[in-house]
Design a protein around this motif. Structure first.
Motif, PDB file in Angstrom:
ATOM      1  N   SER A   1       0.683  -1.189   0.038  1.00 42.98           N
ATOM      2  CA  SER A   1      -0.244   0.056  -0.128  1.00 42.98           C
ATOM      3  C   SER A   1       0.843   1.327   0.696  1.00 42.98           C
ATOM      4  O   SER A   1       2.599   1.270   0.412  1.00 42.98           O
ATOM      5  CB  SER A   1      -1.009   0.153   1.392  1.00 42.98           C
ATOM      6  OG  SER A   1      -0.142   0.073   2.350  1.00 42.98           O
ATOM      7  N   GLN A   2       0.276   2.172  -0.221  1.00 43.37           N
ATOM      8  CA  GLN A   2       1.168   3.320  -0.466  1.00 43.37           C
ATOM      9  C   GLN A   2       0.846   4.035   0.988  1.00 43.37           C
ATOM     10  O   GLN A   2       0.381   3.346   1.820  1.00 43.37           O
ATOM     11  CB  GLN A   2       0.297   4.384  -1.278  1.00 43.37           C
ATOM     12  CG  GLN A   2       0.149   3.957  -3.307  1.00 43.37           C
ATOM     13  CD  GLN A   2       1.205   4.071  -3.311  1.00 43.37           C
ATOM     14  OE1 GLN A   2       2.585   5.029  -3.398  1.00 43.37           O
ATOM     15  NE2 GLN A   2       2.229   2.775  -4.271  1.00 43.37           N
ATOM     16  N   ASP A   3       1.827   4.902   1.622  1.00 38.27           N
ATOM     17  CA  ASP A   3       1.510   5.974   2.600  1.00 38.27           C
ATOM     18  C   ASP A   3       0.788   6.329   3.187  1.00 38.27           C
ATOM     19  O   ASP A   3       0.741   6.427   4.033  1.00 38.27           O
ATOM     20  CB  ASP A   3       3.087   6.740   2.320  1.00 38.27           C
ATOM     21  CG  ASP A   3       5.234   5.762   2.582  1.00 38.27           C
ATOM     22  OD1 ASP A   3       5.624   5.886   1.942  1.00 38.27           O
ATOM     23  OD2 ASP A   3       4.484   4.012   3.257  1.00 38.27           O
ATOM     24  N   ILE A   4       0.375   7.541   2.334  1.00 40.36           N
ATOM     25  CA  ILE A   4      -0.377   8.157   2.593  1.00 40.36           C
ATOM     26  C   ILE A   4      -1.845   7.894   2.103  1.00 40.36           C
ATOM     27  O   ILE A   4      -2.214   7.427   0.700  1.00 40.36           O
ATOM     28  CB  ILE A   4      -0.454   9.630   2.515  1.00 40.36           C
ATOM     29  CG1 ILE A   4       0.985  10.117   3.226  1.00 40.36           C
ATOM     30  CG2 ILE A   4      -1.379  10.209   2.773  1.00 40.36           C
ATOM     31  CD1 ILE A   4       1.043  11.646   2.272  1.00 40.36           C
ATOM     32  N   CYS A   5      -2.859   7.311   3.175  1.00 38.97           N
ATOM     33  CA  CYS A   5      -3.665   6.383   2.601  1.00 38.97           C
ATOM     34  C   CYS A   5      -5.408   7.082   2.058  1.00 38.97           C
ATOM     35  O   CYS A   5      -5.441   6.613   1.348  1.00 38.97           O
ATOM     36  CB  CYS A   5      -4.337   4.951   3.742  1.00 38.97           C
ATOM     37  SG  CYS A   5      -5.103   5.972   5.338  1.00 38.97           S
ATOM     38  N   PHE A   6      -5.330   8.611   2.148  1.00 36.44           N
ATOM     39  CA  PHE A   6      -5.845   8.899   1.942  1.00 36.44           C
ATOM     40  C   PHE A   6      -5.484  10.426   1.016  1.00 36.44           C
ATOM     41  O   PHE A   6      -6.772  11.143   0.843  1.00 36.44           O
ATOM     42  CB  PHE A   6      -6.751  10.475   3.347  1.00 36.44           C
ATOM     43  CG  PHE A   6      -6.161  11.014   4.223  1.00 36.44           C
ATOM     44  CD1 PHE A   6      -5.725  12.513   3.480  1.00 36.44           C
ATOM     45  CD2 PHE A   6      -5.097  10.212   4.679  1.00 36.44           C
ATOM     46  CE1 PHE A   6      -5.178  12.875   4.289  1.00 36.44           C
ATOM     47  CE2 PHE A   6      -4.444  11.491   5.863  1.00 36.44           C
ATOM     48  CZ  PHE A   6      -3.982  12.548   5.138  1.00 36.44           C
ATOM     49  N   VAL A   7      -5.032  10.141   0.218  1.00 36.96           N
ATOM     50  CA  VAL A   7      -4.709  11.109  -0.612  1.00 36.96           C
ATOM     51  C   VAL A   7      -4.268  10.285  -1.975  1.00 36.96           C
ATOM     52  O   VAL A   7      -3.350   9.939  -2.616  1.00 36.96           O
ATOM     53  CB  VAL A   7      -2.787  11.417   0.037  1.00 36.96           C
ATOM     54  CG1 VAL A   7      -2.433  12.611  -1.031  1.00 36.96           C
ATOM     55  CG2 VAL A   7      -2.898  12.192   1.351  1.00 36.96           C
ATOM     56  N   PRO A   8      -5.525  10.123  -3.106  1.00 37.99           N
ATOM     57  CA  PRO A   8      -5.281   9.791  -4.409  1.00 37.99           C
ATOM     58  C   PRO A   8      -4.255  10.128  -5.376  1.00 37.99           C
ATOM     59  O   PRO A   8      -4.518  11.758  -5.600  1.00 37.99           O
ATOM     60  CB  PRO A   8      -6.882  10.674  -4.975  1.00 37.99           C
ATOM     61  CG  PRO A   8      -7.434  10.576  -3.506  1.00 37.99           C
ATOM     62  CD  PRO A   8      -6.530  11.431  -2.761  1.00 37.99           C
ATOM     63  N   ASN A   9      -3.833   9.254  -5.836  1.00 39.43           N
ATOM     64  CA  ASN A   9      -2.814   9.768  -6.648  1.00 39.43           C
ATOM     65  C   ASN A   9      -1.650  10.662  -6.019  1.00 39.43           C
ATOM     66  O   ASN A   9      -1.145  11.265  -6.926  1.00 39.43           O
ATOM     67  CB  ASN A   9      -2.745  10.091  -8.395  1.00 39.43           C
ATOM     68  CG  ASN A   9      -4.302   8.823  -8.569  1.00 39.43           C
ATOM     69  OD1 ASN A   9      -3.669   7.873  -8.446  1.00 39.43           O
ATOM     70  ND2 ASN A   9      -5.403   9.269  -8.639  1.00 39.43           N
ATOM     71  N   GLY A  10      -1.419  11.140  -4.532  1.00 36.74           N
ATOM     72  CA  GLY A  10       0.177  11.466  -4.424  1.00 36.74           C
ATOM     73  C   GLY A  10      -1.023  12.980  -5.012  1.00 36.74           C
ATOM     74  O   GLY A  10      -0.068  13.847  -4.782  1.00 36.74           O
TER      75      GLY A  10
END
Length: 381
Positions: free
Chosen positions: A213-222
Motif C-alpha cells: 500500500s501507499q504511505d498516505i492512505c487518504f491522498v489519491p494519486n499523491g
C-alpha cells in the motif's frame, strides 16, 4: 529495570506458554501485518486481529488499494478466517479525521509539509488502538512495521530494521517508552520484503502476492492539493511567484500546490538558471524562489521532541548523533543542543537541501542501530 532471565521466555518476551499469551495484532489487510498474525497464530499464541476503519471507503478521498480501505478490511478478515483466530473491525473515522486529516490540511495551509503517517501511528494506532488491546486483556500488541524492539540494559529500545530498504524508523520516532514496552515488531529482523512474502506463501495466505500500500492512505494519486481543496474549500488562493528580492516572476493558483525544494512545475520558464522554491509566505500568498544554494540548511530548530535515550535529553549540552530529515534520505552526522526536554537546535555537520517545516528530524545513535527518538522541524528557512 534489568530483565529477569531466570525463566524461559517465549518469542514475545513473556515467561509463560504462547497459548497463555494474548496478543492483539493490528491488521491493515496488507502482507506485512497478515504475516505477523499468521506467524503468531502458528506458534500457538492467543491472537486477536483488529482492523481500523479510518475513513469513509466510498468517499473521494479514499484510494483503491490504500491502507485501511474497504478491500483491505475484507482481506484482513479473510486471513483471520484462514488462520482461525477472531477478528474485529473498529470504526475510527472520527478519531482519524480529528487527529490526522484535519491537521494535515491545516499544516499545508500554513506552508508546512506534514507527515500524516507519523501522526496516525502516534495518535491512533499506538494510542487508541493500543488502549483497546489493553481493554481486551492482551499481554502486548504486535504490528507489521519494519523496525526492531530490543531489550537493553536499562529498558526496551527502538532499533532500525535489519533491512535498510524497508526500515520505518522515520515514521515511528514518536513512539513513547510506555508504548514501546507494550509493542512488538516481529518483522523487524527479516532481511528483506521477499522473506515476508515467502512466509505469506508458507502459510498459504490469500494476500501473499498483494502489492504494497501507499504511505498516505487518504491522498489519491499523491495529489495533496486536491485533498486539501476538498477538505478546505476556497483554500487555494492565487498569488505571486517572486524571487528573494521581491521581483515578481509569475503567478500561482495557491501556495498549497508548492513545497520547499520544488523545481518543476513552477511556470516561470525562460530564465537562465534553474530556480527552486526556497520559502512559502502564506500570509502574503507568495511563493519565493531562488538558486539551489539557498536551500542549503545547517541549523534546524526542532520541537515536540520524543526522547528515547537512557539519560535525559538535557543531561548533556551536546549529543553527537546521526539524524534523518526526510524519510528518503540516509541519516547524517549532527549535533543536538537541547533547549528543554522537548526542544533543541540541531546542527547538521553537512548541510542538507530542502529541509522543510512540518517534516520530522529523527535521531539515531552514531555507533549502533538504536533510535533516540526525534522531533518536528518547525520554522521556515
Amino acid at each position: 529495570m534489568a530483565l529477569d532471565t531466570s525463566e524461559k521466555l517465549n518469542s514475545l518476551g513473556f515467561a509463560k506458554p504462547p497459548s497463555e499469551t494474548r496478543v492483539v495484532v493490528a491488521m491493515s489487510g496488507g502482507v506485512d501485518s497478515s504475516v505477523v498474525a499468521a506467524q503468531l497464530a502458528s506458534e500457538g499464541y492467543d491472537v486477536v486481529g483488529v482492523t481500523l476503519q479510518l475513513y469513509d471507503h466510498g468517499a473521494a478521498l479514499a484510494k483503491k488499494g490504500a491502507c485501511c480501505a474497504g478491500l483491505d478490511i475484507h482481506d484482513a478478515r479473510r486471513v483471520a478466517e484462514e488462520m482461525g483466530f477472531p477478528h474485529y473491525v473498529l470504526d475510527y473515522e472520527n478519531v482519524f479525521k480529528d487527529a490526522v486529516i484535519d491537521e494535515f490540511a491545516d499544516s499545508y495551509l500554513a506552508g508546512a509539509t506534514p507527515v500524516p503517517c507519523i501522526r496516525c501511528n502516534e495518535r491512533v494506532k499506538f494510542k487508541d488502538l493500543l488502549e483497546t488491546a489493553k481493554d481486551l486483556e492482551a499481554d502486548c500488541m504486535a504490528t507489521g512495521h519494519y523496525i526492531q524492539r530490543k531489550m537493553g540494559p536499562e529498558k526496551a529500545e527502538l532499533h532500525s530494521a535489519a533491512d535498510d530498504a524497508r526500515d520505518q524508523s522515520y515514521f515511528l520516532f514518536s513512539t513513547k517508552q510506555e508504548q514501546l514496552d507494550y509493542l512488538r515488531f516481529p518483522l523487524g529482523h527479516l532481511p528483506s520484503k521477499d522473506a515476508t512474502r515467502e512466509l505469506a506463501s508458507k502459510f498459504g495466505l490469500s494476500v501473499a502476492d498483494k502489492p504494497d500500500s501507499q504511505d498516505i492512505c487518504f491522498v489519491p494519486n499523491g495529489n495533496y492539493a486536491a485533498v486539501i481543496e476538498k477538505l478546505r474549500p476556497g483554500a487555494a488562493e492565487p498569488g505571486e511567484i517572486v524571487d528573494v528580492e521581491g521581483n515578481v516572476l509569475g503567478q500561482h493558483n495557491g501556495v498549497i500546490h508548492y513545497t520547499i525544494g520544488q523545481r518543476r512545475g513552477l511556470g516561470i520558464g525562460g530564465l537562465a538558471d534553474p530556480l527552486y522554491v526556497v520559502r512559502l509566505d502564506v500570509d502574503a500568498k507568495q511563493v519565493i524562489v531562488g538558486p539551489k544554494e539557498l536551500l542549503s540548511t545547517r541549523t534546524i530548530p526542532v520541537r515536540e521532541i520524543n526522547w528515547l535515550g537512557d539519560a535525559l535529553l538535557t543531561s548533556q549540552e551536546e549529543w553527537h548523533v546521526l539524524v534523518r530529515v526526510r524519510s528518503t534520505r540516509p541519516p547524517k552526522p549532527a549535533i543536538i543542543r537541547p533547549i528543554s526536554e522537548t526542544e533543541a537546535s540541531v546542527e547538521l555537520l553537512t548541510p542538507e537541501d530542502g529541509v522543510s517545516p512540518g517534516q520530522a528530524c529523527v535521531f539515531y545513535d552514531a555507533d549502533s542501530t538504536r533510535i533516540f527518538g526525534g522531533g518536528w522541524i518547525w520554522r521556515g528557512y
